[in-house]
Scaffold this motif. Structure first.
Motif, PDB file in Angstrom:
ATOM      1  N   LYS A   1      16.472  59.432  49.076  1.00 27.68           N
ATOM      2  CA  LYS A   1      17.397  60.370  49.650  1.00 27.68           C
ATOM      3  C   LYS A   1      17.176  61.821  49.042  1.00 27.68           C
ATOM      4  CE  LYS A   1      20.781  56.641  50.361  1.00 27.68           C
ATOM      5  NZ  LYS A   1      20.841  56.669  51.706  1.00 27.68           N
ATOM      6  N   TYR A   2      17.935  62.559  49.937  1.00 24.75           N
ATOM      7  CA  TYR A   2      17.728  63.959  49.433  1.00 24.75           C
ATOM      8  C   TYR A   2      19.273  64.683  49.495  1.00 24.75           C
ATOM      9  CZ  TYR A   2      13.106  62.902  50.888  1.00 24.75           C
ATOM     10  OH  TYR A   2      11.907  62.139  50.874  1.00 24.75           O
TER      11      TYR A   2
ATOM     12  N   ILE B   1      24.314  64.831  51.510  1.00 25.75           N
ATOM     13  CA  ILE B   1      23.341  63.839  51.218  1.00 25.75           C
ATOM     14  C   ILE B   1      22.676  63.559  52.556  1.00 25.75           C
ATOM     15  CG2 ILE B   1      22.683  61.414  50.510  1.00 25.75           C
ATOM     16  CD1 ILE B   1      25.273  61.452  48.908  1.00 25.75           C
ATOM     17  N   PHE B   2      21.168  63.757  52.524  1.00 26.64           N
ATOM     18  CA  PHE B   2      20.305  63.305  53.612  1.00 26.64           C
ATOM     19  C   PHE B   2      19.754  62.155  53.608  1.00 26.64           C
ATOM     20  CE2 PHE B   2      20.919  68.098  54.654  1.00 26.64           C
ATOM     21  CZ  PHE B   2      21.078  67.976  55.853  1.00 26.64           C
ATOM     22  N   ASP B   3      19.761  61.259  54.551  1.00 28.74           N
ATOM     23  CA  ASP B   3      18.988  59.904  54.409  1.00 28.74           C
ATOM     24  C   ASP B   3      17.655  60.083  54.849  1.00 28.74           C
ATOM     25  OD1 ASP B   3      21.412  58.781  53.500  1.00 28.74           O
ATOM     26  OD2 ASP B   3      21.933  58.275  55.757  1.00 28.74           O
ATOM     27  N   GLU B   4      17.151  61.128  55.689  1.00 27.07           N
ATOM     28  CA  GLU B   4      15.924  61.289  56.158  1.00 27.07           C
ATOM     29  C   GLU B   4      15.371  62.528  55.745  1.00 27.07           C
ATOM     30  OE1 GLU B   4      14.321  59.079  57.816  1.00 27.07           O
ATOM     31  OE2 GLU B   4      15.925  57.650  58.124  1.00 27.07           O
ATOM     32  N   LYS B   5      14.123  62.721  55.241  1.00 32.38           N
ATOM     33  CA  LYS B   5      13.478  64.015  54.799  1.00 32.38           C
ATOM     34  C   LYS B   5      13.254  64.677  56.097  1.00 32.38           C
ATOM     35  CE  LYS B   5       9.217  65.445  52.517  1.00 32.38           C
ATOM     36  NZ  LYS B   5       7.957  65.033  51.894  1.00 32.38           N
TER      37      LYS B   5
ATOM     38  N   CYS C   1      16.373  66.578  56.414  1.00 32.36           N
ATOM     39  CA  CYS C   1      16.765  67.743  55.558  1.00 32.36           C
ATOM     40  C   CYS C   1      15.827  68.882  55.554  1.00 32.36           C
ATOM     41  CB  CYS C   1      16.635  67.215  54.013  1.00 32.36           C
ATOM     42  SG  CYS C   1      16.872  68.083  52.553  1.00 32.36           S
ATOM     43  N   GLN C   2      14.452  68.659  55.941  1.00 29.13           N
ATOM     44  CA  GLN C   2      13.612  69.763  56.233  1.00 29.13           C
ATOM     45  C   GLN C   2      13.763  70.730  57.280  1.00 29.13           C
ATOM     46  OE1 GLN C   2       9.876  67.563  56.330  1.00 29.13           O
ATOM     47  NE2 GLN C   2       9.108  68.062  54.718  1.00 29.13           N
ATOM     48  N   LYS C   3      14.468  70.046  58.332  1.00 26.54           N
ATOM     49  CA  LYS C   3      14.976  71.032  59.548  1.00 26.54           C
ATOM     50  C   LYS C   3      16.087  71.910  59.198  1.00 26.54           C
ATOM     51  CE  LYS C   3      14.412  71.877  63.994  1.00 26.54           C
ATOM     52  NZ  LYS C   3      14.569  70.983  64.826  1.00 26.54           N
ATOM     53  N   ILE C   4      17.117  71.290  58.254  1.00 25.28           N
ATOM     54  CA  ILE C   4      18.086  72.155  57.960  1.00 25.28           C
ATOM     55  C   ILE C   4      17.596  73.314  56.978  1.00 25.28           C
ATOM     56  CG2 ILE C   4      20.358  72.260  56.598  1.00 25.28           C
ATOM     57  CD1 ILE C   4      20.785  70.906  59.288  1.00 25.28           C
ATOM     58  N   VAL C   5      16.891  73.111  56.073  1.00 25.93           N
ATOM     59  CA  VAL C   5      16.303  73.976  54.916  1.00 25.93           C
ATOM     60  C   VAL C   5      15.715  75.117  56.019  1.00 25.93           C
ATOM     61  CG1 VAL C   5      14.668  74.482  53.344  1.00 25.93           C
ATOM     62  CG2 VAL C   5      16.227  72.366  53.267  1.00 25.93           C
ATOM     63  N   ARG C   6      14.936  74.825  57.122  1.00 29.03           N
ATOM     64  CA  ARG C   6      14.352  75.758  57.867  1.00 29.03           C
ATOM     65  C   ARG C   6      15.165  76.636  58.595  1.00 29.03           C
ATOM     66  NH1 ARG C   6      10.242  71.702  58.644  1.00 29.03           N
ATOM     67  NH2 ARG C   6      11.061  71.391  60.680  1.00 29.03           N
ATOM     68  N   THR C   7      15.996  76.046  59.350  1.00 31.52           N
ATOM     69  CA  THR C   7      17.057  76.704  60.312  1.00 31.52           C
ATOM     70  C   THR C   7      18.188  77.229  60.123  1.00 31.52           C
ATOM     71  OG1 THR C   7      17.791  74.504  61.280  1.00 31.52           O
ATOM     72  CG2 THR C   7      15.556  75.065  62.166  1.00 31.52           C
ATOM     73  N   PHE C   8      18.851  76.148  59.028  1.00 32.48           N
ATOM     74  CA  PHE C   8      20.429  76.668  58.715  1.00 32.48           C
ATOM     75  C   PHE C   8      20.460  78.375  58.157  1.00 32.48           C
ATOM     76  CE2 PHE C   8      24.399  75.994  56.273  1.00 32.48           C
ATOM     77  CZ  PHE C   8      24.994  76.274  57.344  1.00 32.48           C
TER      78      PHE C   8
END
Length: 499
Positions: free
Chosen positions: A3-4, A70-74, A77-84
């Motif tokens: 998890k992330y 907590i993100f269950d899928e990588k 999480c990656q998408k949020i880090v890029r777009t948020f």
């Protein structure tokens, strides 16, 4: 299953909100900050296919500029880090935002994972935030904010942030007021002149909890049998509830009798987590802050005793900056934060484990506002020639702390100044004399005390502690002891703001 653990901090919140002199834009800015950590983040996560139940289960904290999830899928999480961050900067230009991620190998993050996340967020905070509104040197600047004017709205040149704040204000989402749930009792002012009143003085109040990091560590150490994530979620929720309760109680105690069903001279700006930042009429600031700190301490004691084991009561400290309504608000916010920090540092000297609740305040009378402790106390509040320190604070909620002054003590002094027999004007002149001539100041104070005693008004001498002050001045003239501290200047300040 890996998890992330995702974390984000929205910083420079007060600077973003108060970079204007218009209350409508301050209201819009506070709504934007409230949306970033709640509705905006939730929309972004839901857009990745995360359903409502999973979102609520995986959300750790989302308030007062702090997000932990907590993100269950990588991939999510990656998408949020890029777009948020892009969405945050487009909605709130000029705000500081940082984020970090910790990979978790177990089913649930551990306390070590949470510590690592905090460590990485601290590292990110030290990195420069990209400026989204720098502008070219030839561009027109908006006088109120100093930012480049990029938008023309109704024949007015505005920077992007101010325009977005105005648009957000017009939507009337009122997320912050809805959290307080007191709209049926009061009408909140949308004009700074209505808050300032005839004297044109407002108060910016900032308060936050004491030793929050230590409390969380103690909580984890004394509840080893509980899951760290669930414990932190429970703690964050409890602190948020305590802050909201204290805010509502303070508003009720201060304004209910006089303003029920009317427009109150008050506006919340940030209320969430352990943060409390508001604007109100200067006359009501001391009463409001005292009520908030007292309610915060009492409610935290009740909740912590019922919900947590062996964790002390959480307390809070506050700072109040009094300023003219035309004065730049961002200076007032910085001063309020400095005063809050000063209160905390002084209170920790008394008890670092259970920091006593207290507040400090200052009225801005000059065009320059520097650091409170190093500049204002030294430059404005210290009469070096007479050895007098006119910084009487901080003022404590409790009357039972030795060698300190309580808020009630200060109130008694202020009430005494209302007495028609109190030589308030002479005391003001005496304060000025302290900066000029210590011998003349000593003689003037002696004469004031003598006249009051001759008129059988020793109660005024005792309440204002004039004889104690005179004795301390005499002792210092002999042995050059530390500065003589008095609350007389603060009492006169509050009296002048109230009338």
């Amino acid at each position: 299953m890996t998890k992330y653990l995702y974390g984000a901090n929205v910083k420079s919140v007060q600077q973003f909100i108060f970079r204007t002199g218009r209350l409508t834009e301050i209201i819009g800015g506070s709504e934007i900050v409230e949306q970033i950590c709640t509705s905006l983040f939730k929309e972004q996560v839901n857009a990745q296919g995360v359903n409502e139940d999973t979102y609520e289960k995986n959300l750790i904290v989302s308030a007062a500029g702090i997000i932990k999830f907590i993100f269950d899928e990588k991939e999510h999480c990656q998408k949020i880090v890029r777009t948020f961050p892009k969405n945050v900067y487009s909605k709130a230009p000029g705000i500081s935002f940082n984020q970090a991620v910790v990979e978790v190998q177990e089913d649930k993050p551990s306390s070590e994972n949470l510590k690592e996340l905090e460590k990485r967020l601290r590292i990110q905070r030290n990195k420069a935030t990209p400026q989204t509104e720098t502008g070219l040197r030839i561009m027109l600047r908006v006088p109120r904010t100093g930012m480049p004017g990029t938008i023309v709205n109704k024949n007015e040149v505005m920077d992007k942030a101010s325009f977005l704040k105005q648009q957000t204000y017009k939507t009337k989402t009122e997320l912050l007021l809805n959290k307080l749930k007191i709209n049926d009792k009061y009408v909140f002012s949308n004009l700074i002149d209505d808050i300032a009143g005839k004297k044109q003085y407002v108060a910016i109040i900032h308060a936050d909890g004491n030793n929050m990091g230590k409390v969380i560590r103690d909580l984890n150490e004394s509840n080893l049998e509980q899951e760290p994530i669930e414990l932190n979620k429970k703690f964050s929720s409890a602190i948020n509830d305590i802050t909201l309760y204290a805010a509502k109680k303070a508003i009720e105690d201060t304004f209910y009798k006089e303003f029920k069903g009317k427009t109150i001279p008050f506006r919340p700006v940030i209320i969430g987590g352990d943060d409390f930042t508001v604007i109100c009429n200067a006359q009501y600031a001391l009463e409001l802050t005292k009520s908030y700190l007292k309610a915060f301490e009492e409610e935290s004691s009740r909740i912590f005793e019922a919900e947590f084991n062996n964790v002390p009561t959480v307390t809070a400290c506050a700072g109040i900056a009094f300023l003219k309504s035309s004065y730049p608000f961002h200076y007032g916010v910085k001063l309020a934060e400095d005063l809050c920090g000063f209160s905390k540092n002084e209170a920790k000297k008394i008890n670092n484990n259970l920091v006593p609740s207290c507040l400090a305040f200052h009225r801005i009378l000059s065009s320059f506002v520097g650091d409170y402790k190093d500049d204002i106390i030294t430059r404005e509040l210290t009469a070096s020639s007479s050895g007098i320190n006119f910084c009487g604070g901080p003022y404590y909620i409790s009357d039972n702390i030795e060698n300190t002054t309580s808020i009630d003590d200060l109130s008694r002094m202020t009430d005494c100044l209302k007495n028609e027999n109190t030589p308030t004007s002479k005391l003001r002149e005496w304060i000025y004399t302290c900066y000029v001539n210590k011998h003349l100041a000593e003689e003037d104070l002696k004469r004031i005390i003598q006249i009051l005693n001759e008129k059988s008004m020793t109660n005024i001498v005792d309440t204002l502690k004039l004889q104690t002050l005179l004795d301390s001045m005499k002792i210092r003239n002999i042995d050059n002891s530390p500065l003589v501290k008095t609350s007389l200047y603060d009492a006169i300040t509050i009296d002048s703001l109230n009338h």
